[in-house]
Enzyme design. Structure first.
Site, PDB file in Angstrom:
ATOM      1  N   GLY A 181      37.517 -52.016  85.681  1.00  0.00           N
ATOM      2  CA  GLY A 181      37.766 -53.192  84.855  1.00  0.00           C
ATOM      3  C   GLY A 181      37.054 -53.180  83.519  1.00  0.00           C
ATOM      4  O   GLY A 181      36.876 -54.226  82.896  1.00  0.00           O
ATOM      5  N   GLN A 182      36.654 -51.994  83.038  1.00  0.00           N
ATOM      6  CA  GLN A 182      35.955 -51.919  81.752  1.00  0.00           C
ATOM      7  C   GLN A 182      36.939 -52.109  80.599  1.00  0.00           C
ATOM      8  O   GLN A 182      37.980 -51.451  80.559  1.00  0.00           O
ATOM      9  CB  GLN A 182      35.238 -50.570  81.617  1.00  0.00           C
ATOM     10  CG  GLN A 182      34.380 -50.466  80.363  1.00  0.00           C
ATOM     11  CD  GLN A 182      33.569 -49.174  80.287  1.00  0.00           C
ATOM     12  OE1 GLN A 182      33.731 -48.277  81.126  1.00  0.00           O
ATOM     13  NE2 GLN A 182      32.718 -49.082  79.287  1.00  0.00           N
TER      14      GLN A 182
ATOM     15  N   HIS B  60      27.698 -51.732  79.279  1.00  0.00           N
ATOM     16  CA  HIS B  60      27.060 -53.050  79.260  1.00  0.00           C
ATOM     17  C   HIS B  60      26.866 -53.511  80.692  1.00  0.00           C
ATOM     18  O   HIS B  60      27.757 -53.391  81.529  1.00  0.00           O
ATOM     19  CB  HIS B  60      27.896 -54.063  78.477  1.00  0.00           C
ATOM     20  CG  HIS B  60      29.359 -54.025  78.790  1.00  0.00           C
ATOM     21  ND1 HIS B  60      30.190 -53.060  78.284  1.00  0.00           N
ATOM     22  CD2 HIS B  60      30.119 -54.812  79.566  1.00  0.00           C
ATOM     23  CE1 HIS B  60      31.410 -53.252  78.729  1.00  0.00           C
ATOM     24  NE2 HIS B  60      31.404 -54.308  79.529  1.00  0.00           N
ATOM     25  N   LEU B  61      25.690 -54.043  80.947  1.00  0.00           N
ATOM     26  CA  LEU B  61      25.367 -54.600  82.261  1.00  0.00           C
ATOM     27  C   LEU B  61      25.605 -56.099  82.192  1.00  0.00           C
ATOM     28  O   LEU B  61      24.987 -56.782  81.366  1.00  0.00           O
ATOM     29  CB  LEU B  61      23.908 -54.294  82.599  1.00  0.00           C
ATOM     30  CG  LEU B  61      23.436 -54.688  84.004  1.00  0.00           C
ATOM     31  CD1 LEU B  61      24.108 -53.817  85.060  1.00  0.00           C
ATOM     32  CD2 LEU B  61      21.923 -54.557  84.109  1.00  0.00           C
ATOM     33  N   HIS B  62      26.532 -56.588  83.025  1.00  0.00           N
ATOM     34  CA  HIS B  62      26.759 -58.035  83.112  1.00  0.00           C
ATOM     35  C   HIS B  62      25.659 -58.653  83.980  1.00  0.00           C
ATOM     36  O   HIS B  62      25.335 -58.136  85.052  1.00  0.00           O
ATOM     37  CB  HIS B  62      28.097 -58.339  83.793  1.00  0.00           C
ATOM     38  CG  HIS B  62      29.322 -57.925  83.056  1.00  0.00           C
ATOM     39  ND1 HIS B  62      30.079 -58.797  82.311  1.00  0.00           N
ATOM     40  CD2 HIS B  62      29.935 -56.720  82.967  1.00  0.00           C
ATOM     41  CE1 HIS B  62      31.118 -58.146  81.802  1.00  0.00           C
ATOM     42  NE2 HIS B  62      31.063 -56.883  82.188  1.00  0.00           N
TER      43      HIS B  62
ATOM     44  N   ASP C 135      27.793 -63.663  76.780  1.00  0.00           N
ATOM     45  CA  ASP C 135      29.196 -63.258  76.767  1.00  0.00           C
ATOM     46  C   ASP C 135      30.042 -64.333  76.085  1.00  0.00           C
ATOM     47  O   ASP C 135      29.809 -65.532  76.253  1.00  0.00           O
ATOM     48  CB  ASP C 135      29.680 -63.025  78.207  1.00  0.00           C
ATOM     49  CG  ASP C 135      30.965 -62.214  78.262  1.00  0.00           C
ATOM     50  OD1 ASP C 135      30.907 -61.039  78.667  1.00  0.00           O
ATOM     51  OD2 ASP C 135      32.026 -62.753  77.882  1.00  0.00           O
TER      52      ASP C 135
ATOM     53  N   ASN D 187      30.904 -52.350  84.916  1.00  0.00           N
ATOM     54  CA  ASN D 187      32.260 -51.851  85.133  1.00  0.00           C
ATOM     55  C   ASN D 187      32.426 -50.496  84.456  1.00  0.00           C
ATOM     56  O   ASN D 187      31.900 -50.285  83.356  1.00  0.00           O
ATOM     57  CB  ASN D 187      33.286 -52.839  84.560  1.00  0.00           C
ATOM     58  CG  ASN D 187      33.204 -54.203  85.226  1.00  0.00           C
ATOM     59  OD1 ASN D 187      32.921 -54.299  86.412  1.00  0.00           O
ATOM     60  ND2 ASN D 187      33.436 -55.255  84.452  1.00  0.00           N
TER      61      ASN D 187
HETATM   62  P1  5GP Z   1      34.063 -55.394  80.556  1.00  0.00           P
HETATM   63  O1  5GP Z   1      35.379 -55.964  81.010  1.00  0.00           O
HETATM   64  O2  5GP Z   1      34.256 -54.242  79.602  1.00  0.00           O
HETATM   65  O3  5GP Z   1      33.141 -55.069  81.684  1.00  0.00           O
HETATM   66  O4  5GP Z   1      33.324 -56.561  79.796  1.00  0.00           O
HETATM   67  C1  5GP Z   1      33.460 -56.801  78.425  1.00  0.00           C
HETATM   68  C2  5GP Z   1      32.873 -58.159  78.178  1.00  0.00           C
HETATM   69  O5  5GP Z   1      32.698 -58.322  76.785  1.00  0.00           O
HETATM   70  C3  5GP Z   1      33.765 -59.310  78.657  1.00  0.00           C
HETATM   71  O6  5GP Z   1      33.047 -60.115  79.587  1.00  0.00           O
HETATM   72  C4  5GP Z   1      34.091 -60.066  77.375  1.00  0.00           C
HETATM   73  O7  5GP Z   1      34.171 -61.457  77.561  1.00  0.00           O
HETATM   74  C5  5GP Z   1      32.945 -59.661  76.459  1.00  0.00           C
HETATM   75  N1  5GP Z   1      33.272 -59.706  75.056  1.00  0.00           N
HETATM   76  C6  5GP Z   1      34.379 -59.195  74.461  1.00  0.00           C
HETATM   77  N2  5GP Z   1      34.336 -59.399  73.132  1.00  0.00           N
HETATM   78  C7  5GP Z   1      33.171 -60.056  72.891  1.00  0.00           C
HETATM   79  C8  5GP Z   1      32.559 -60.540  71.690  1.00  0.00           C
HETATM   80  O8  5GP Z   1      33.070 -60.413  70.584  1.00  0.00           O
HETATM   81  N3  5GP Z   1      31.353 -61.172  71.832  1.00  0.00           N
HETATM   82  C9  5GP Z   1      30.750 -61.323  73.050  1.00  0.00           C
HETATM   83  N4  5GP Z   1      29.581 -61.963  73.071  1.00  0.00           N
HETATM   84  N5  5GP Z   1      31.299 -60.868  74.197  1.00  0.00           N
HETATM   85  C10 5GP Z   1      32.492 -60.241  74.107  1.00  0.00           C
END
Ligand code: 5GP
Ligand code: ZN
Length: 114
Positions: free
Chosen positions: A93-94, A100-102, A30, A87
């Site tokens: 919080g998406q 995507h799986l964190h 991330d 999310n």
């Molecule tokens: P969400 O909030 O949708 O569950 O998570 C999106 C994730 O994508 C966030 O943790 C954010 O830091 C990550 N993210 C956003 N833009 C980029 C990027 O350009 N590169 C990478 N590696 N992660 C990203």
């Protein structure tokens, strides 16, 4: 999807810090890590949210989890522990609308999640 950030990583238009790849999924670090290990595991196929991972492709959802466990083990966190989170939509919080799986590890996680 040409305007999807994560599809650009799958296509190679953007080069992420990749930690794992196979024919179905890509996993990369991330950009804004929330733990010492913070990896995103994504399906290569574009859909928008977890709502689109249903009976027709549930094997893929299981594979995302299996890959996260494999990465956690490779990075040395299998025994100390880790957290996986997906999310969905606004209240979940998406912010990026490609599932995507964190995978978080390397610090004690709080519960309940905020
Ligand atoms: P969400 O909030 O949708 O569950 O998570 C999106 C994730 O994508 C966030 O943790 C954010 O830091 C990550 N993210 C956003 N833009 C980029 C990027 O350009 N590169 C990478 N590696 N992660 C990203
Ligand atoms: Zn996409």
């Amino acid at each position: 999807m040409t305007d999807c950030l994560f599809c650009k990583m799958v296509s190679g238009d953007i080069t992420p810090d990749t930690v794992y790849e196979d024919d179905q999924v890509l996993a990369f670090r991330d950009l804004n890590p929330q733990a010492p290990l913070h990896v995103l595991v994504i399906p290569k196929q574009h859909v928008s949210t977890l709502n689109d991972l249903n009976d027709s492709n549930e094997q893929l959802a299981g594979h995302l989890l299996a890959v996260a466990a494999k990465i956690a083990a490779q990075e040395g966190y299998a025994d100390s522990g880790y957290r996986t989170v997906m999310n969905c939509n606004a209240d979940g919080g998406q912010t990026v609308f490609h599932p995507h799986l964190h995978l978080f590890a390397g610090r004690k996680m709080q519960w309940p999640a905020g």
